[in-house]
Design a protein around this motif. Structure first.
Motif, PDB file in Angstrom:
ATOM      1  N   VAL A 194      16.506 -41.104 -42.412  1.00 11.13           N
ATOM      2  CA  VAL A 194      17.753 -40.883 -41.682  1.00 11.13           C
ATOM      3  C   VAL A 194      17.386 -40.302 -40.325  1.00 11.13           C
ATOM      4  CG1 VAL A 194      19.983 -39.713 -41.624  1.00 11.13           C
ATOM      5  CG2 VAL A 194      19.012 -40.438 -43.825  1.00 11.13           C
ATOM      6  N   VAL A 195      17.833 -40.947 -39.262  1.00  9.68           N
ATOM      7  CA  VAL A 195      17.622 -40.411 -37.922  1.00  9.68           C
ATOM      8  C   VAL A 195      18.952 -39.889 -37.400  1.00  9.68           C
ATOM      9  CG1 VAL A 195      15.672 -41.939 -37.438  1.00  9.68           C
ATOM     10  CG2 VAL A 195      17.978 -42.670 -36.808  1.00  9.68           C
ATOM     11  N   CYS A 196      18.879 -38.832 -36.618  1.00  6.93           N
ATOM     12  CA  CYS A 196      20.105 -38.271 -36.067  1.00  6.93           C
ATOM     13  C   CYS A 196      19.902 -37.948 -34.594  1.00  6.93           C
ATOM     14  CB  CYS A 196      20.543 -37.031 -36.843  1.00  6.93           C
ATOM     15  SG  CYS A 196      19.400 -35.633 -36.747  1.00  6.93           S
ATOM     16  N   ALA A 197      20.999 -38.027 -33.863  1.00  3.85           N
ATOM     17  CA  ALA A 197      21.029 -37.703 -32.444  1.00  3.85           C
ATOM     18  C   ALA A 197      22.496 -37.644 -32.052  1.00  3.85           C
ATOM     19  CB  ALA A 197      20.287 -38.762 -31.620  1.00  3.85           C
ATOM     20  N   ARG A 198      22.755 -37.243 -30.832  1.00  3.21           N
ATOM     21  CA  ARG A 198      24.152 -37.203 -30.398  1.00  3.21           C
ATOM     22  C   ARG A 198      24.709 -38.601 -30.185  1.00  3.21           C
ATOM     23  NH1 ARG A 198      24.583 -33.388 -25.351  1.00  3.21           N
ATOM     24  NH2 ARG A 198      22.505 -34.265 -24.944  1.00  3.21           N
ATOM     25  N   ARG A 199      23.854 -39.529 -29.773  1.00  2.00           N
ATOM     26  CA  ARG A 199      24.300 -40.896 -29.508  1.00  2.00           C
ATOM     27  C   ARG A 199      23.509 -41.889 -30.355  1.00  2.00           C
ATOM     28  NH1 ARG A 199      24.231 -38.214 -24.705  1.00  2.00           N
ATOM     29  NH2 ARG A 199      22.043 -38.749 -24.371  1.00  2.00           N
ATOM     30  N   PRO A 200      24.109 -43.006 -30.722  1.00  2.43           N
ATOM     31  CA  PRO A 200      23.393 -43.997 -31.535  1.00  2.43           C
ATOM     32  C   PRO A 200      22.273 -44.650 -30.752  1.00  2.43           C
ATOM     33  CG  PRO A 200      25.513 -44.871 -30.820  1.00  2.43           C
ATOM     34  CD  PRO A 200      25.500 -43.418 -30.427  1.00  2.43           C
ATOM     35  N   PRO A 201      21.281 -45.213 -31.440  1.00 10.39           N
ATOM     36  CA  PRO A 201      20.158 -45.862 -30.745  1.00 10.39           C
ATOM     37  C   PRO A 201      20.600 -47.138 -30.050  1.00 10.39           C
ATOM     38  CG  PRO A 201      20.026 -46.253 -33.110  1.00 10.39           C
ATOM     39  CD  PRO A 201      21.153 -45.289 -32.906  1.00 10.39           C
ATOM     40  N   ASP A 202      19.898 -47.478 -28.974  1.00 10.21           N
ATOM     41  CA  ASP A 202      20.182 -48.731 -28.275  1.00 10.21           C
ATOM     42  C   ASP A 202      19.827 -49.924 -29.151  1.00 10.21           C
ATOM     43  OD1 ASP A 202      21.043 -47.369 -26.003  1.00 10.21           O
ATOM     44  OD2 ASP A 202      19.032 -47.293 -25.152  1.00 10.21           O
ATOM     45  N   GLU A 203      18.815 -49.759 -29.984  1.00  7.21           N
ATOM     46  CA  GLU A 203      18.460 -50.798 -30.939  1.00  7.21           C
ATOM     47  C   GLU A 203      18.063 -50.144 -32.260  1.00  7.21           C
ATOM     48  OE1 GLU A 203      13.840 -51.814 -30.002  1.00  7.21           O
ATOM     49  OE2 GLU A 203      15.308 -52.603 -28.571  1.00  7.21           O
TER      50      GLU A 203
ATOM     51  N   VAL B 103      14.392 -36.854 -42.932  1.00 11.49           N
ATOM     52  CA  VAL B 103      15.265 -36.773 -41.764  1.00 11.49           C
ATOM     53  C   VAL B 103      14.395 -36.552 -40.534  1.00 11.49           C
ATOM     54  CG1 VAL B 103      16.957 -35.333 -40.555  1.00 11.49           C
ATOM     55  CG2 VAL B 103      17.345 -35.978 -42.936  1.00 11.49           C
ATOM     56  N   VAL B 104      14.613 -37.354 -39.505  1.00 10.54           N
ATOM     57  CA  VAL B 104      13.922 -37.198 -38.233  1.00 10.54           C
ATOM     58  C   VAL B 104      14.968 -36.923 -37.160  1.00 10.54           C
ATOM     59  CG1 VAL B 104      12.367 -38.230 -36.528  1.00 10.54           C
ATOM     60  CG2 VAL B 104      12.127 -38.825 -38.955  1.00 10.54           C
ATOM     61  N   THR B 105      14.969 -35.704 -36.621  1.00  9.59           N
ATOM     62  CA  THR B 105      15.929 -35.404 -35.557  1.00  9.59           C
ATOM     63  C   THR B 105      15.449 -36.034 -34.259  1.00  9.59           C
ATOM     64  OG1 THR B 105      14.897 -33.323 -34.837  1.00  9.59           O
ATOM     65  CG2 THR B 105      16.436 -33.211 -36.695  1.00  9.59           C
ATOM     66  N   GLY B 106      16.412 -36.477 -33.450  1.00  9.21           N
ATOM     67  CA  GLY B 106      16.037 -37.171 -32.231  1.00  9.21           C
ATOM     68  C   GLY B 106      15.230 -38.420 -32.510  1.00  9.21           C
TER      69      GLY B 106
END
Length: 254
Positions: A33-42, A9-12
């Motif tokens: 698995v990546v996580c953030a408040r908003r999905p990536p632009d790509e 897991v990589v935050t941000g």
């Protein structure tokens, strides 16, 4: 590949340094698995493999626990947590109330503690590791980003304490970063000429690339670092040339 079958897991991890870290783990064979408040632009991808994305606010402990339960439920394990999420606006201490500075500390210190505690049962089961993404701002004065520097100093100390408390089941290490060239580098250093000028102040002659950070993170998560815990690995290109060397009038060519 080196990390085949491992779950990370990589935050941000949707942009910048975090995306670079995620790509390095993908290239090493890990499921990411990546996580953030908003999905990536790509999409975050490397070598034909893609990172999964999950939205989560790392400042919400209940949501963080649910997130890690879902990751473990989907993948059956968790081998590495990279606490990368963080950052700060430029703000002098006298230009903001304490509560505004406290939010910076919350994101850069309390959130990594929250995620680490939530991930711990799964990491312990896998005898995995935590990689904290620190900063040289935590080891030197940081005018304009004092709360960030204080948080990063605390993060490095937190990692060392965690490494002792959680041994031998979970290894905990820090990467202490200098300046990194990301898609937002122009906000910090200006145009290409400014970025090049700043890079020239680094002994290795350039800013780090996100992949430089990613490769170091993969090393700390791998079996090659099986006896490395409680360590802080400097990823800063040699650091900063001491200002007094250029200011002194001795040893100068006439």
């Amino acid at each position: 590949m080196e990390l085949d079958g491992r779950v990370v897991v990589v935050t941000g991890g949707t942009r910048g340094v975090g995306a670079g870290i995620a790509r390095s783990f993908l290239a090493a064979g890990a499921d990411v698995v990546v996580c953030a408040r908003r999905p990536p632009d790509e999409e975050v991808a490397a070598d034909g493999r893609r990172a999964a994305f999950s939205p989560v606010d790392l400042r919400d402990p209940a949501a963080v626990h649910d997130f890690f339960d879902a990751v473990a439920g989907r993948h059956g394990r968790l081998d590495c947590l990279v606490n990368n999420a963080g950052g700060t606006p430029y703000r002098l201490l006298g230009e903001g109330e304490a509560q505004r500075h406290a939010r910076v500390v919350e994101l850069n210190l309390l959130a990594p503690m929250t995620t680490s505690l939530a991930a711990y049962p799964w990491l312990r089961e896998a005898r995995g590791s935590v990689v904290m993404i620190g900063s040289v701002s935590g080891t030197r004065p940081s005018p304009g980003t004092a709360a960030y520097g204080a948080a990063k100093a605390g993060l490095e100390n937190l990692a060392r304490s965690m490494a002792v408390e959680w041994a031998p089941d979970v290894r905990v290490n820090s990467l202490v970063l200098g300046m990194v060239r990301t898609e937002l580098a122009h906000l910090h250093y200006g145009d290409e000429a400014g970025i090049a000028s700043v890079g020239a102040t680094v002994p290795l002659g350039r800013l780090a690339e996100p992949s430089d950070v990613g490769e170091a993170a993969v090393f700390l998560a791998s079996d090659r670092a099986a006896y490395v815990s409680g360590a802080s690995l400097l990823v800063h290109g040699g650091g900063e040339r001491p200002a007094f060397l250029d200011a002194a009038t001795v040893n100068k060519e006439s």
